[in-house]
Design a protein around this motif. Structure first.
Motif, PDB file in Angstrom:
ATOM      1  N   VAL A  40       1.497   5.047   7.800  1.00 55.97           N
ATOM      2  CA  VAL A  40       0.258   5.174   7.039  1.00 55.97           C
ATOM      3  C   VAL A  40      -0.519   6.389   7.512  1.00 55.97           C
ATOM      4  O   VAL A  40      -0.663   6.599   8.716  1.00 55.97           O
ATOM      5  CB  VAL A  40      -0.613   3.908   7.260  1.00 55.97           C
ATOM      6  N   ASP A  75      -4.879   6.637   3.585  1.00 60.10           N
ATOM      7  CA  ASP A  75      -4.438   5.280   3.235  1.00 60.10           C
ATOM      8  C   ASP A  75      -5.191   4.244   4.070  1.00 60.10           C
ATOM      9  O   ASP A  75      -5.592   3.190   3.573  1.00 60.10           O
ATOM     10  CB  ASP A  75      -2.932   5.101   3.484  1.00 60.10           C
ATOM     11  N   GLU A  89      -8.712   3.865   2.773  1.00 60.13           N
ATOM     12  CA  GLU A  89      -8.651   3.136   1.509  1.00 60.13           C
ATOM     13  C   GLU A  89      -8.466   1.637   1.759  1.00 60.13           C
ATOM     14  O   GLU A  89      -9.041   0.800   1.072  1.00 60.13           O
ATOM     15  CB  GLU A  89      -7.477   3.676   0.679  1.00 60.13           C
ATOM     16  N   ILE A 104       0.846  -1.192   0.000  1.00 63.85           N
ATOM     17  CA  ILE A 104       0.000   0.000   0.000  1.00 63.85           C
ATOM     18  C   ILE A 104       0.879   1.239   0.000  1.00 63.85           C
ATOM     19  O   ILE A 104       2.070   1.180   0.256  1.00 63.85           O
ATOM     20  CB  ILE A 104      -1.016   0.031   1.164  1.00 63.85           C
ATOM     21  N   ASN A 105       0.284   2.356  -0.283  1.00 56.86           N
ATOM     22  CA  ASN A 105       1.039   3.600  -0.393  1.00 56.86           C
ATOM     23  C   ASN A 105       1.525   4.049   0.983  1.00 56.86           C
ATOM     24  O   ASN A 105       0.808   4.688   1.723  1.00 56.86           O
ATOM     25  CB  ASN A 105       0.128   4.658  -1.022  1.00 56.86           C
ATOM     26  N   ASN A 133       3.839   6.157   3.628  1.00 56.38           N
ATOM     27  CA  ASN A 133       4.419   7.504   3.702  1.00 56.38           C
ATOM     28  C   ASN A 133       5.505   7.549   4.768  1.00 56.38           C
ATOM     29  O   ASN A 133       5.418   6.880   5.776  1.00 56.38           O
ATOM     30  CB  ASN A 133       3.344   8.528   4.090  1.00 56.38           C
TER      31      ASN A 133
END
Length: 169
Positions: free
Chosen positions: A79, A83, A86, A71-72, A74
């Motif tokens: 997170v 995020d 999502e 997952i994205n 950071n």
């Protein structure tokens, strides 16, 4: 992105045609805030796993590793709230897809409670079954349904008993 078979959180649930409700987003926000110890809007991957567990999801260590890789993320494996939403939205939507809301239950109850007194009698149940479902049930069948749902023994079904009865289906 190719996801491992074990990672149910990244695969998500079946496609659900609705957005998260405000109260669901608020529930996620409160849960996220609990684990955002330094209040910088970010949580670590380890905290993400703990947070998911407190919400009733049980990701394995392997799933958490996949999450941290896929997952994205950071700022060094942390997170943010977007995020997190999502990630959790498909699970939350799939979980509630089959659930009936309180409004729907109240509307259904009103259909059965013809006189609006807050209780469904055997006669009201018989009329509703015929009108709404086209089913003609015998007095014995109707009495049996009411007896099964009637927890307080007053011979009628109130809203609380109706909700319990519907949740058994």
């Amino acid at each position: 992105m190719s996801l491992g078979a074990a990672c149910v959180f990244l695969r998500g649930g079946k496609h659900i045609d609705r957005e998260l409700a405000d109260d669901e987003i608020e529930e996620l926000r409160e849960a996220f805030a609990e684990f955002d110890k330094d209040k910088d809007g970010l949580i670590s991957c380890k905290d993400l796993g703990n947070l998911m567990r407190t919400m009733g999801y049980m990701p394995t260590e392997m799933e958490l590793i996949e999450l941290s890789q896929n997952i994205n993320m950071n700022l060094g494996g942390r997170v943010d709230f977007e995020d997190f939403v999502e990630l959790m939205a498909p699970k939350l939507l799939a979980e509630t897809a089959g659930m009936i809301g309180v409004k729907e239950l109240k509307d259904a109850f009103k259909e059965f409670d013809a006189d609006g007194d807050g209780e469904i009698t055997t006669e009201e149940l018989r009329n509703a079954m015929t009108k709404l479902m086209g089913e003609h049930m015998s007095r014995r069948e109707i009495d049996s349904v009411v007896r099964e749902a009637d927890n307080n023994g007053d011979g009628t079904v109130d809203f609380e008993e109706f909700v319990r009865m519907m949740s058994r289906q």
